[in-house]
Scaffold this active site. Structure first.
Site, mmCIF file in Angstrom:
data_model
loop_
_atom_site.group_PDB
_atom_site.id
_atom_site.type_symbol
_atom_site.label_atom_id
_atom_site.label_comp_id
_atom_site.label_asym_id
_atom_site.label_seq_id
_atom_site.Cartn_x
_atom_site.Cartn_y
_atom_site.Cartn_z
ATOM 1 N N HIS A 13 -94.021 65.615 61.475
ATOM 2 C CA HIS A 13 -93.283 64.686 60.613
ATOM 3 C C HIS A 13 -94.159 63.768 59.800
ATOM 4 O O HIS A 13 -93.658 63.005 58.980
ATOM 5 C CB HIS A 13 -92.347 63.806 61.452
ATOM 6 C CG HIS A 13 -91.108 64.514 61.885
ATOM 7 N ND1 HIS A 13 -89.965 64.543 61.124
ATOM 8 C CD2 HIS A 13 -90.838 65.238 62.983
ATOM 9 C CE1 HIS A 13 -89.029 65.248 61.749
ATOM 10 N NE2 HIS A 13 -89.544 65.687 62.876
ATOM 11 N N THR A 43 -84.939 61.489 53.777
ATOM 12 C CA THR A 43 -83.590 62.055 53.806
ATOM 13 C C THR A 43 -82.591 61.123 53.128
ATOM 14 O O THR A 43 -81.534 61.575 52.697
ATOM 15 C CB THR A 43 -83.116 62.350 55.244
ATOM 16 O OG1 THR A 43 -83.359 61.196 56.054
ATOM 17 C CG2 THR A 43 -83.819 63.559 55.826
ATOM 18 N N LYS A 45 -94.034 53.060 51.945
ATOM 19 C CA LYS A 45 -92.751 53.211 51.244
ATOM 20 C C LYS A 45 -92.632 52.245 50.059
ATOM 21 O O LYS A 45 -91.755 52.359 49.223
ATOM 22 C CB LYS A 45 -91.590 53.003 52.222
ATOM 23 C CG LYS A 45 -91.477 54.126 53.276
ATOM 24 C CD LYS A 45 -90.368 53.834 54.258
ATOM 25 C CE LYS A 45 -90.222 54.870 55.364
ATOM 26 N NZ LYS A 45 -89.483 56.083 54.937
ATOM 27 N N LYS A 81 -79.071 61.713 50.708
ATOM 28 C CA LYS A 81 -77.760 61.060 50.878
ATOM 29 C C LYS A 81 -77.318 60.425 49.564
ATOM 30 O O LYS A 81 -76.151 60.526 49.169
ATOM 31 C CB LYS A 81 -77.842 59.982 51.967
ATOM 32 C CG LYS A 81 -78.264 60.485 53.341
ATOM 33 C CD LYS A 81 -78.603 59.300 54.267
ATOM 34 C CE LYS A 81 -79.329 59.745 55.511
ATOM 35 N NZ LYS A 81 -79.972 58.621 56.235
ATOM 36 N N LYS A 136 -84.574 51.830 53.909
ATOM 37 C CA LYS A 136 -85.446 52.682 54.734
ATOM 38 C C LYS A 136 -86.303 51.750 55.591
ATOM 39 O O LYS A 136 -86.394 50.559 55.309
ATOM 40 C CB LYS A 136 -86.333 53.582 53.858
ATOM 41 C CG LYS A 136 -87.003 52.817 52.700
ATOM 42 C CD LYS A 136 -87.745 53.738 51.738
ATOM 43 C CE LYS A 136 -86.863 54.516 50.796
ATOM 44 N NZ LYS A 136 -86.757 55.918 51.126
ATOM 45 N N ARG A 137 -86.944 52.284 56.631
ATOM 46 C CA ARG A 137 -87.826 51.435 57.433
ATOM 47 C C ARG A 137 -88.810 50.692 56.532
ATOM 48 O O ARG A 137 -89.224 51.215 55.506
ATOM 49 C CB ARG A 137 -88.650 52.281 58.427
ATOM 50 C CG ARG A 137 -87.958 52.814 59.642
ATOM 51 C CD ARG A 137 -87.143 51.841 60.446
ATOM 52 N NE ARG A 137 -87.837 50.702 61.031
ATOM 53 C CZ ARG A 137 -88.524 50.700 62.156
ATOM 54 N NH1 ARG A 137 -88.698 51.783 62.864
ATOM 55 N NH2 ARG A 137 -89.080 49.596 62.611
HETATM 56 C C1 LIG Z 1 -81.242 58.340 56.545
HETATM 57 C C2 LIG Z 1 -81.687 57.150 57.267
HETATM 58 C C3 LIG Z 1 -83.040 56.826 57.338
HETATM 59 C C4 LIG Z 1 -84.116 57.629 56.635
HETATM 60 O O1 LIG Z 1 -84.354 57.033 55.374
HETATM 61 P P1 LIG Z 1 -85.614 57.434 54.481
HETATM 62 O O2 LIG Z 1 -85.381 56.694 53.215
HETATM 63 O O3 LIG Z 1 -85.548 58.902 54.281
HETATM 64 O O4 LIG Z 1 -86.812 56.995 55.202
HETATM 65 C C5 LIG Z 1 -83.420 55.698 58.023
HETATM 66 N N1 LIG Z 1 -82.510 54.906 58.623
HETATM 67 C C6 LIG Z 1 -81.199 55.179 58.565
HETATM 68 C C7 LIG Z 1 -80.249 54.252 59.234
HETATM 69 C C8 LIG Z 1 -80.740 56.303 57.905
HETATM 70 O O5 LIG Z 1 -79.436 56.583 57.871
#
Ligand SMILES: *Cc1c(COP(=O)(O)O)cnc(C)c1O
Length: 777
Positions: free
Chosen positions: A326, A621, A519, A625, A513-514
């Site tokens: 990952h 991911t 990022k 979405k 995102k985190r």
């Molecule tokens: C989808 C999702 C992530 C992943 O987000 P990225 O932008 O791809 O890092 C992280 N936290 C939550 C709650 C999510 O639903």
């Protein structure tokens, strides 16, 4: 009345002695969930025949389960009308906390995979840890992140069943604990659906808590044993947290790996007898990152203790396991100190040595020169390299987006690719459209279904049929009306949760995102400052008013990430307090970002921020979405963004910045100070960190952020993630986007084409590829 509604009434009456009108939210939640469980149970038994796949993961970020389960079972409408009949509605479940047993993308991927496998008829069970506390709950105090324990079980846990009869003992050097499984049904959607199982292990004392109140010593000893055992599954590790606690982390990994394998071996023997040589034909095990890699020496141990010789056992191990990588960030590649490892699971170390010896033989056989062997050693300089073990002792290593797999093969682990090219493969991540469209955006789902039917719910490629509608003004207008409605709904949520009045007429630009330097939320913050000064200086005129939304948790020990949260909160305050820009800019950082919040934010987004430094985000991911909900991507050429714009068209998205090749070429000569000196806009926004414009409450953290870009620190060079390099192209691309959105229909067309081309990002597609190409199920 239906059996389902009757069950709900009955459970409320028998267990709580209340009517629906008298019941609390948690009581209704519990009764509805258990009534649904009763129906799921009829289809929930493990078939005795056929190979099964197992997903070993330290994290499952399931979110709230009730909505998704009712949806997949086709009970959502019935539930809604039951509630309505008693003056209630589904929104009441917003009070129920998420099962947040994961940090972010990796854990959410595991959850999406379970949903897709059950839906696609793939027999896949999840194995992990039933953490007592999930990822911490986040609030802001004076703009600073505060953490509180996430006591998710206080809402009861009606979707899990404790299986006392399947408990196993797990042995460590200094303690033996009981692993007790809690099973949840994983309920698929549609005709091919299965009910699979998510099995999460809870650590408990080996013996029942037989305290002797009158013997203080015995009593304290029993309490201590109980607490020491329960500590193993007490908390989820926040990632990026490099502080102490390594020992407990290793215990967690062995705990759930050993429990899961003991479980599988027991089942195998019950079905096939004591000879384990056919194990790999019965089970395929996917290792979600290196966290469960300790399963490799553990299975080797189990097989050899049953009398198998090394070669035979090793062959079974290789055929059973597959590994998903990952991240290629050096600090995230797990290594265990040999002495620590031996002091936690001494019984396993000899098997690690056997693996090392087998590797040594293989390298000799393949005539790898001595000086190159260092790159392969599993045991190297007093450390055990888990990623190396995972590549050597499995038959498959996959990356999670095309560019990520290419980077693994050609720059992160080229020496491994050279020896075993056939093991490396790509499985681009995906998301489940049930949760991330059907459930979270019924308005858009309705519009899509009205145009092309509802086949997309289990076959996302059917979205392609929307392509002709992208040019249809009526569809464009209907799409814009849905987006407006979702923005209004989000504004209401934010009003009640954050006390902030978001203007629903603004453009919604969202980064969730985190929190991590790679990022680049920090770069987003700087670009907002550039907009701010651009407006103040009159450089930027007739801006389409924009609201910038953020959601992110920072690992509690990650000082700089917490500084970035404070910075964005201070920029929000600056903008909000300034009459001259208030009608044009809004900034809000929502608290406690999690799956349920994501389900509110994503449908309302018009711009999806995916701005990681090229080559750092394995896949992402949330980008998928957003695409599925009709937002355009403002992003770099990184991770799955590349495949997204390839599918949806570069002209329908906004790509900017340095690419992997550019950065590779630049690496040695990069000097952020030069950019700072040459570009007044860059200087202006950087200086705002230290000239008193923004206040960090005298913590010095803004100075630290400033220095991290211009001076560097002992452990990294200045501007490690190339913020200044990409900043101006980022700002300019965003301004171009801002001009484009004025033509509402042209913008709607871009959004519709993103939706229409999102089919390949369904985790149904991903899971079918794993099933066919790796697991053979
Ligand atoms: C989808 C999702 C992530 C992943 O987000 P990225 O932008 O791809 O890092 C992280 N936290 C939550 C709650 C999510 O639903």
């Amino acid at each position: 009345m239906s059996a389902f509604s009757q069950d709900i009434l009955e459970l409320l009456r028998l267990d709580y002695g209340v009517s629906p009108e008298q019941a609390s939210t948690v009581q209704i939640y519990d009764a509805v969930s258990r009534a649904a469980m009763a129906q799921a149970r009829r289809r929930w038994q493990t078939p005795a025949r056929g190979k099964r796949a197992c997903y070993f993961s330290a994290e499952f970020l399931m979110g709230r389960m009730i909505g998704a389960n009712l949806y997949n079972m086709g009970l959502l409408k019935e539930c809604a009308s039951f509630l309505a009949a008693h003056g209630l509605d589904m929104n009441m479940f917003e009070e129920i906390g998420d099962a947040a047993l994961g940090n972010g993308g990796l854990g959410r991927l595991a959850a999406c995979f379970l949903d897709s496998a059950a839906t696609c008829g793939v027999p896949l069970d999840g194995y992990g840890i039933r953490y007592r506390y999930g990822l911490f709950a986040q609030t802001f105090e004076d703009g600073f992140q505060k953490e509180a324990p996430d006591d998710w079980q206080r809402f009861t846990d009606p979707w899990a069943v404790r299986r006392e009869e399947d408990a196993v003992l797990i042995r460590f050097a200094d303690q033996t604990v009981r692993a007790v499984p809690y099973d949840s049904p994983v309920i698929g959607c549609g005709e091919n659906a299965l009910v699979n199982t998510l099995r999460l292990w809870q650590a408990e004392a080996q013996r029942p808590f037989d305290f002797d109140l009158f013997n203080r010593q015995k009593y304290s000893a029993a309490v201590e044993e109980r607490d020491r055992a329960e500590a193993i599954s007490a908390v989820l590790y926040p990632n990026d947290d490099t502080r102490e606690g390594k020992r407990l982390r290793l215990k967690q990994q062995y705990f759930f790996s050993a429990a899961s394998l003991a479980d599988l071996v027991k089942r195998y023997k019950a079905a096939h007898g004591p000879d384990l040589s056919g194990f790999a034909e019965a089970y395929a095990i996917q290792l979600n990152d290196t966290h469960p890699t300790i399963s490799i020496p553990e299975l080797l141990r189990l097989l050899m203790e049953e009398g198998m010789d090394f070669d035979a056992a090793f062959a079974v191990v290789c055929r059973t396991f597959a590994y998903t990588n990952h991240t290629i960030m050096a600090e995230a590649l797990e290594k265990w100190d040999v002495n620590l490892f031996k002091s936690v699971v001494p019984q396993l170390y000899p098997y690690v040595e056997l693996l090392e010896n087998a590797l040594e033989m293989e390298l000799a056989l393949r005539r790898v020169p001595r000086e190159k062997k260092q790159n392969y050693r599993i045991i190297c300089r007093g450390q055990i390299h888990m990623a190396r073990m995972a590549i050597f002792a499995t038959h498959s290593t996959n990356g999670v987006a095309r560019i990520h797999t290419e980077i693994i093969k050609h720059s992160a682990l080229p020496e491994w690719y050279a020896l075993w090219p056939e093991r490396f493969n790509n499985k681009t991540n995906g998301i489940t459209q049930r949760r991330w469209l059907a459930l979270c955006n019924p308005e858009l789902s309705g519009l899509i279904t009205q145009r092309i039917g509802d086949g997309w719910i289990t076959d996302l490629d059917q979205l392609k049929r929307l392509v002709p509608y992208a040019d249809d003004p009526a569809t464009q207008d209907a799409f814009l009306a849905v987006k407006e409605e979702k923005k209004r709904q989000l504004a209401q949520v934010i009003r009640s949760k954050e006390g902030f009045r978001l203007d629903p007429t603004f453009l919604y630009d969202i980064q969730i995102k985190r929190l991590h330097e790679y990022k680049r939320q920090f770069m987003n913050a700087l670009s907002i400052l550039d907009l701010y000064y651009g407006i103040k200086e009159g450089r930027i005129t007739d801006l389409q008013p924009t609201a910038f939304l953020f959601g992110a948790k920072a690992a509690p020990g990650y000082y700089r990430a917490k500084g970035i949260i404070k910075l964005i909160n201070e920029i929000a305050r600056l903008v909000d307090g300034d009459e001259a820009v208030r009608g044009l800019l809004q900034v809000v950082f929502v608290q406690n970002y999690n799956v349920s919040y994501a389900e509110k934010l994503i449908p309302a987004a018009e711009v999806s921020e995916q701005i990681s430094t090229a080559g750092t985000e394995a896949s992402g991911t949330s980008n998928m979405k957003f695409m599925l909900n009709g937002a355009v991507t403002l992003g770099t050429y990184d991770g799955a963004n590349i495949e997204i714009v390839e599918a949806a068209g570069e002209e329908n998205n906004y790509i900017f910045g340095a690419r992997v090749e550019d950065i590779e070429k630049l690496r040695q000569s990069y000097d952020p100070k030069q950019i700072y000196q040459a570009e007044p806009r860059v200087r202006r926004v950087m200086d705002a960190l230290v000239d008193g414009t923004l206040s960090d409450g005298s913590t010095g953290v803004f100075r630290e952020l400033y220095d991290s870009i211009l001076e560097g620190a002992s452990w990294h060079r200045p501007d490690q993630y190339y913020l200044l390099l990409d900043l101006i192209p980022y700002c300019e691309t965003r301004l171009r986007l801002n001009r484009d959105v004025r033509d509402r229909r042209a913008f709607a067309k871009k959004c519709l084409l993103n939706i229409a081309n999102a089919g390949q990002f369904s985790s149904d597609r991903t899971i079918r590829q794993y099933a066919r190409e790796i697991w053979s199920v």
